[in-house]
Design a protein around this motif. Structure first.
Motif, short mmCIF file in Angstrom:
data_model
loop_
_atom_site.label_atom_id
_atom_site.label_comp_id
_atom_site.label_asym_id
_atom_site.label_seq_id
_atom_site.Cartn_x
_atom_site.Cartn_y
_atom_site.Cartn_z
N THR A 96 6.60 -1.99 -5.56
CA THR A 96 5.21 -1.66 -5.89
C THR A 96 5.13 -0.33 -6.63
O THR A 96 4.37 -0.18 -7.59
CB THR A 96 4.36 -1.60 -4.61
N ALA A 97 5.93 0.66 -6.17
CA ALA A 97 5.95 1.96 -6.83
C ALA A 97 6.34 1.82 -8.29
O ALA A 97 5.75 2.46 -9.18
CB ALA A 97 6.90 2.91 -6.10
N ALA A 98 7.34 0.98 -8.56
CA ALA A 98 7.76 0.76 -9.95
C ALA A 98 6.66 0.08 -10.75
O ALA A 98 6.42 0.41 -11.92
CB ALA A 98 9.04 -0.08 -9.97
N THR A 99 5.98 -0.88 -10.12
CA THR A 99 4.89 -1.58 -10.80
C THR A 99 3.73 -0.65 -11.11
O THR A 99 3.14 -0.70 -12.20
CB THR A 99 4.41 -2.76 -9.94
N VAL A 100 3.40 0.22 -10.15
CA VAL A 100 2.33 1.20 -10.37
C VAL A 100 2.69 2.13 -11.52
O VAL A 100 1.85 2.46 -12.36
CB VAL A 100 2.07 2.00 -9.07
N GLY A 101 3.96 2.57 -11.56
CA GLY A 101 4.40 3.42 -12.66
C GLY A 101 4.27 2.73 -14.01
O GLY A 101 3.90 3.34 -15.01
N THR B 252 14.05 -10.30 -0.31
CA THR B 252 12.93 -10.21 0.63
C THR B 252 12.45 -11.60 1.04
O THR B 252 12.22 -11.87 2.23
CB THR B 252 11.77 -9.43 -0.01
N LEU B 253 12.30 -12.49 0.07
CA LEU B 253 11.80 -13.84 0.37
C LEU B 253 12.82 -14.63 1.20
O LEU B 253 12.45 -15.32 2.16
CB LEU B 253 11.48 -14.58 -0.93
N LEU B 254 14.10 -14.54 0.83
CA LEU B 254 15.12 -15.28 1.58
C LEU B 254 15.23 -14.78 3.02
O LEU B 254 15.51 -15.56 3.93
CB LEU B 254 16.47 -15.15 0.87
N ALA B 255 15.03 -13.49 3.22
CA ALA B 255 15.09 -12.95 4.58
C ALA B 255 14.01 -13.54 5.47
O ALA B 255 14.19 -13.68 6.69
CB ALA B 255 14.96 -11.42 4.54
N GLN B 256 12.87 -13.91 4.88
CA GLN B 256 11.78 -14.49 5.68
C GLN B 256 12.10 -15.92 6.11
O GLN B 256 11.48 -16.46 7.02
CB GLN B 256 10.47 -14.48 4.89
N MET C 165 0.83 -1.21 0.00
CA MET C 165 0.00 0.00 0.00
C MET C 165 0.86 1.26 0.00
O MET C 165 0.60 2.22 -0.72
CB MET C 165 -0.91 0.00 1.23
N TRP C 166 1.92 1.25 0.82
CA TRP C 166 2.80 2.42 0.89
C TRP C 166 3.51 2.67 -0.42
O TRP C 166 3.91 3.81 -0.69
CB TRP C 166 3.81 2.24 2.02
N GLY C 167 3.66 1.64 -1.23
CA GLY C 167 4.32 1.81 -2.52
C GLY C 167 3.53 2.67 -3.49
O GLY C 167 4.07 3.13 -4.50
N GLY D 112 9.79 -4.08 3.71
CA GLY D 112 9.76 -2.71 3.22
C GLY D 112 10.26 -2.56 1.79
O GLY D 112 9.93 -1.58 1.10
N LEU D 113 11.05 -3.53 1.31
CA LEU D 113 11.51 -3.48 -0.08
C LEU D 113 10.35 -3.62 -1.06
O LEU D 113 10.47 -3.24 -2.23
CB LEU D 113 12.54 -4.59 -0.34
N LEU D 114 9.23 -4.17 -0.59
CA LEU D 114 8.07 -4.29 -1.47
C LEU D 114 7.50 -2.93 -1.84
O LEU D 114 6.80 -2.80 -2.85
CB LEU D 114 6.98 -5.14 -0.79
N SER D 115 7.79 -1.91 -1.03
CA SER D 115 7.26 -0.57 -1.30
C SER D 115 7.81 0.02 -2.60
O SER D 115 7.04 0.40 -3.48
CB SER D 115 7.52 0.34 -0.10
N PRO D 116 9.16 0.12 -2.77
CA PRO D 116 9.65 0.65 -4.04
C PRO D 116 9.34 -0.26 -5.23
O PRO D 116 9.15 0.23 -6.35
CB PRO D 116 11.16 0.77 -3.82
#
Length: 300
Positions: A248-253, A276-280, A17-19, A242-246
């Protein structure tokens, strides 16, 4: 779907959402009003969550909520929108992507927990991946915006670690805690916004829709999900979401602004998403110097 996977997916919705913040800010909101935008994003959402939770802070949580609200809302939102207005979205996104590395450092300093080398490597990979996605040859660097971007990442990382250290207050859930800190942050922003930027300008229907989205979806719902996740997930893997935010921003663009994805950007997207996935999948250190404070959870 097991409980841990459900918690992870619900928490991941917050940075997604923040993205959308950069697109909404540049396309729907008045120009050059970062403090006003931060105020209108935080305070209405905070008051709404407090009303829904029907809980007020008790004891030490008055000052703890003020501290979290200062770091996670007043300072972070102000820096976020200063960076958004002064920097291209790509540069702002890369500065925000250092969040996992900052969180790892704050975890060592505040929680006295050893952070494995793998976390640092994944954090660097995340920044590199985001850079590949969003940076262009035309990207310009504004010193004020760059300092604001880094300051926002440090402020938010500190707030996340302190929230993990203090846990959730007894008989109050994530909606109450999110509401307290959004309200505190909004109240701290109000005099600064009015002093520096003056009163609220005449708003168009588009402006109103933008602020409603930021307040209700992006902030009220987003921060409730985020604080719910803080109570259920380990702090460093959480920060990688939090990496999902930028991303997502790129995807929205790409979807809404007619931007294109090159092979290089697609590779960077895969690198950042993979980090992001490996960190989980990481396990907690076997022998932390000090255990994290227990969390008292209560659903609201």
């Amino acid at each position: 779907m097991n409980r841990s996977t459900k918690d992870l997916l619900l928490t991941a919705l917050a940075p997604v959402m923040w993205g959308t913040t950069y697109f909404v800010t540049t396309e729907f909101l008045p120009a050059e009003r970062p403090l006003l935008t931060a105020l209108l994003r935080a305070l209405p959402a905070g008051l709404l969550l407090v009303l829904l939770a029907r809980r007020l802070p008790r004891g030490s949580w008055w000052w703890k909520s003020a501290v979290i609200g200062l770091l996670n809302i007043a300072v972070f939102f102000a820096f976020l929108f200063i960076a958004t207005y002064r920097l291209p979205g790509g540069v702002a996104a890369v500065l925000g992507a250092v969040g996992p590395l900052v969180t790892a450092g704050m975890t060592m300093l505040v929680l006295h927990t050893r952070v494995p080398l793998r976390t640092w490597v994944l954090g660097i990979a995340g920044v590199a991946g985001v850079s590949m996605v969003v940076l262009t040859a035309q990207a310009r660097l504004d010193l004020t915006g760059a300092l604001a971007g880094v300051g926002g990442a440090v402020s938010m990382a500190t707030a996340v670690v302190l929230t993990k250290k203090w846990g959730l207050p007894q008989n109050a859930g994530p909606a109450a805690l999110a509401g307290w800190q959004l309200t505190a942050g909004g109240l701290l922003l109000a005099p600064l916004a009015l002093l520096v930027e003056g009163g609220v300008p005449e708003l168009t229907g588009t402006n109103v829709l933008g602020y409603l989205y930021l307040g209700l979806v992006n902030t009220a719902l987003g921060y409730w999900l985020w604080f719910r996740g803080i109570g259920r997930l380990s702090v460093v893997p959480l920060s990688f979401l939090g990496l999902l935010s930028p991303l997502t921003a790129a995807t929205v663009g790409w979807l809404l602004a007619g931007e294109t994805f090159t092979v290089w950007q697609t590779l960077g997207f895969a690198v950042a998403l993979g980090a992001t996935l490996l960190a989980q999948l990481q396990h907690r250190p076997k022998r932390p110097a000090a255990p994290e404070a227990p969390l008292v959870l209560a659903k609201v």
